[in-house]
Design a protein around this motif. Structure first.
Motif, PDB file in Angstrom:
ATOM      1  N   ARG A  64     -35.796 -12.753 -24.817  1.00  0.00           N
ATOM      2  CA  ARG A  64     -34.865 -11.727 -24.336  1.00  0.00           C
ATOM      3  C   ARG A  64     -34.151 -12.145 -23.062  1.00  0.00           C
ATOM      4  NH1 ARG A  64     -37.887  -5.911 -25.060  1.00  0.00           N
ATOM      5  NH2 ARG A  64     -36.796  -5.582 -23.091  1.00  0.00           N
ATOM      6  N   LYS A  71     -22.029 -17.372 -23.726  1.00  0.00           N
ATOM      7  CA  LYS A  71     -21.728 -16.768 -22.429  1.00  0.00           C
ATOM      8  C   LYS A  71     -21.960 -17.767 -21.302  1.00  0.00           C
ATOM      9  CE  LYS A  71     -22.398 -11.995 -23.811  1.00  0.00           C
ATOM     10  NZ  LYS A  71     -23.143 -10.730 -23.598  1.00  0.00           N
ATOM     11  N   TRP A  91     -24.784 -13.194 -11.849  1.00  0.00           N
ATOM     12  CA  TRP A  91     -24.934 -12.968 -13.292  1.00  0.00           C
ATOM     13  C   TRP A  91     -26.420 -12.904 -13.654  1.00  0.00           C
ATOM     14  CZ3 TRP A  91     -24.687 -17.048 -17.617  1.00  0.00           C
ATOM     15  CH2 TRP A  91     -24.669 -16.428 -18.863  1.00  0.00           C
ATOM     16  N   GLN A  94     -27.633  -9.548 -12.765  1.00  0.00           N
ATOM     17  CA  GLN A  94     -27.127  -8.562 -13.717  1.00  0.00           C
ATOM     18  C   GLN A  94     -27.880  -8.623 -15.043  1.00  0.00           C
ATOM     19  OE1 GLN A  94     -24.777  -6.065 -13.091  1.00  0.00           O
ATOM     20  NE2 GLN A  94     -25.776  -5.387 -14.958  1.00  0.00           N
ATOM     21  N   ARG A  95     -28.189  -9.828 -15.497  1.00  0.00           N
ATOM     22  CA  ARG A  95     -28.954  -9.962 -16.752  1.00  0.00           C
ATOM     23  C   ARG A  95     -30.343  -9.347 -16.619  1.00  0.00           C
ATOM     24  NH1 ARG A  95     -30.403 -14.681 -18.250  1.00  0.00           N
ATOM     25  NH2 ARG A  95     -29.692 -15.974 -16.525  1.00  0.00           N
ATOM     26  N   GLU A  97     -31.069  -6.922 -14.528  1.00  0.00           N
ATOM     27  CA  GLU A  97     -30.807  -5.481 -14.484  1.00  0.00           C
ATOM     28  C   GLU A  97     -30.645  -4.924 -15.894  1.00  0.00           C
ATOM     29  OE1 GLU A  97     -30.605  -3.201 -12.166  1.00  0.00           O
ATOM     30  OE2 GLU A  97     -29.943  -4.060 -10.276  1.00  0.00           O
ATOM     31  N   ASP A  98     -29.926  -5.673 -16.726  1.00  0.00           N
ATOM     32  CA  ASP A  98     -29.667  -5.213 -18.087  1.00  0.00           C
ATOM     33  C   ASP A  98     -30.939  -5.137 -18.923  1.00  0.00           C
ATOM     34  OD1 ASP A  98     -27.004  -5.030 -17.439  1.00  0.00           O
ATOM     35  OD2 ASP A  98     -26.428  -6.913 -18.433  1.00  0.00           O
ATOM     36  N   ASP A  99     -31.948  -5.943 -18.573  1.00  0.00           N
ATOM     37  CA  ASP A  99     -33.242  -5.875 -19.261  1.00  0.00           C
ATOM     38  C   ASP A  99     -34.338  -5.615 -18.224  1.00  0.00           C
ATOM     39  OD1 ASP A  99     -35.253  -5.873 -21.104  1.00  0.00           O
ATOM     40  OD2 ASP A  99     -35.106  -7.993 -21.625  1.00  0.00           O
ATOM     41  N   ARG A 100     -34.147  -4.559 -17.466  1.00  0.00           N
ATOM     42  CA  ARG A 100     -35.104  -4.188 -16.417  1.00  0.00           C
ATOM     43  C   ARG A 100     -36.520  -4.060 -16.982  1.00  0.00           C
ATOM     44  NH1 ARG A 100     -35.334  -1.617 -11.445  1.00  0.00           N
ATOM     45  NH2 ARG A 100     -37.086  -0.181 -11.205  1.00  0.00           N
ATOM     46  N   GLU A 181     -25.217  -1.897  -4.787  1.00  0.00           N
ATOM     47  CA  GLU A 181     -24.710  -3.037  -5.555  1.00  0.00           C
ATOM     48  C   GLU A 181     -23.963  -4.006  -4.646  1.00  0.00           C
ATOM     49  OE1 GLU A 181     -21.811  -4.016  -9.394  1.00  0.00           O
ATOM     50  OE2 GLU A 181     -22.260  -1.941  -8.863  1.00  0.00           O
TER      51      GLU A 181
END
Length: 199
Positions: A64, A71, A91, A94-95, A97-100, A181
């Motif tokens: 994951r 990308k 980035w 952010q990745r 964060e997207d899969d905290r 942020e």
């Protein structure tokens, strides 16, 4: 043992959610079944024991967290520079964060690995391989900074992510989402500027 790969993946993802929400002690077959919305006993048909469940969760989190190669290729289009390194680190944040959930579950697995040698070995191999691959990528892409700079960057970003996901008030304070942020982005920029030499 059951062979439905989609069901197995759904169960492992449910295990990752349990790890993130309840910690390693909460990771039971019954908890995974409940989180996945399947009949009691389903998980025990897919995993030999809790150790197997831990191992499968570790492997799934690695998948994951691996960025999409397309990308990566897109992100690497600009000329290699310290600014590009900062963008790549933002980035990365952010990745995560997207899969905290996946990131928190990995932290739980790391803690559990201090008590389970087999899990420690299972986690060490992919994390070390990822570190080596990232270091090689950094060098081959022509990004500024030698091996030592990359190592310090890795350690600094690991610490920054740990603080951000566990005790964000330590580095950022009680700010609103937009301010937080912006502060996080500034902190990433500061890390990169201090560690990576100019192009």
């Amino acid at each position: 043992m059951a062979r439905n790969p989609e069901r197995r993946t759904a169960l492992v993802d449910a295990a990752i959610e349990v790890l993130a929400d309840e910690g390693a002690r909460g990771l039971t077959f019954r908890a995974v079944d409940a989180r996945a919305g399947v009949p009691v006993g389903t998980s025990s048909n897919y995993f030999a024991n809790r150790d197997d469940l831990f191992m499968q969760a570790a492997a799934r989190i690695t998948v994951r967290m691996t960025p999409d190669p397309a990308k990566v290729e897109e992100a690497m289009r600009p000329t290699p520079s310290r600014e590009l390194v900062a963008d790549l680190m933002r980035w990365l944040v952010q990745r995560m964060e997207d899969d905290r959930t996946g990131y928190l579950a990995m932290l739980e697995l790391r803690l559990e690995a201090t008590r389970r040698p087999a899990l420690r070995n299972r986690l060490t191999q992919p994390v070390r391989a990822n570190f080596d691959e990232s270091a090689r990528f950094h060098q081959e892409a022509g990004l500024p900074g030698d091996a030592d700079a990359f190592l310090v960057l890795y350690l600094a970003m690991t610490g920054l992510l740990l603080e951000h996901f566990t005790l964000p008030g330590v580095l950022i304070g009680p700010e609103n989402d937009l301010q937080a942020e912006a502060t996080l982005n500034r902190l990433v920029g500061t890390v990169v500027t201090r560690v990576i030499p100019p192009s």
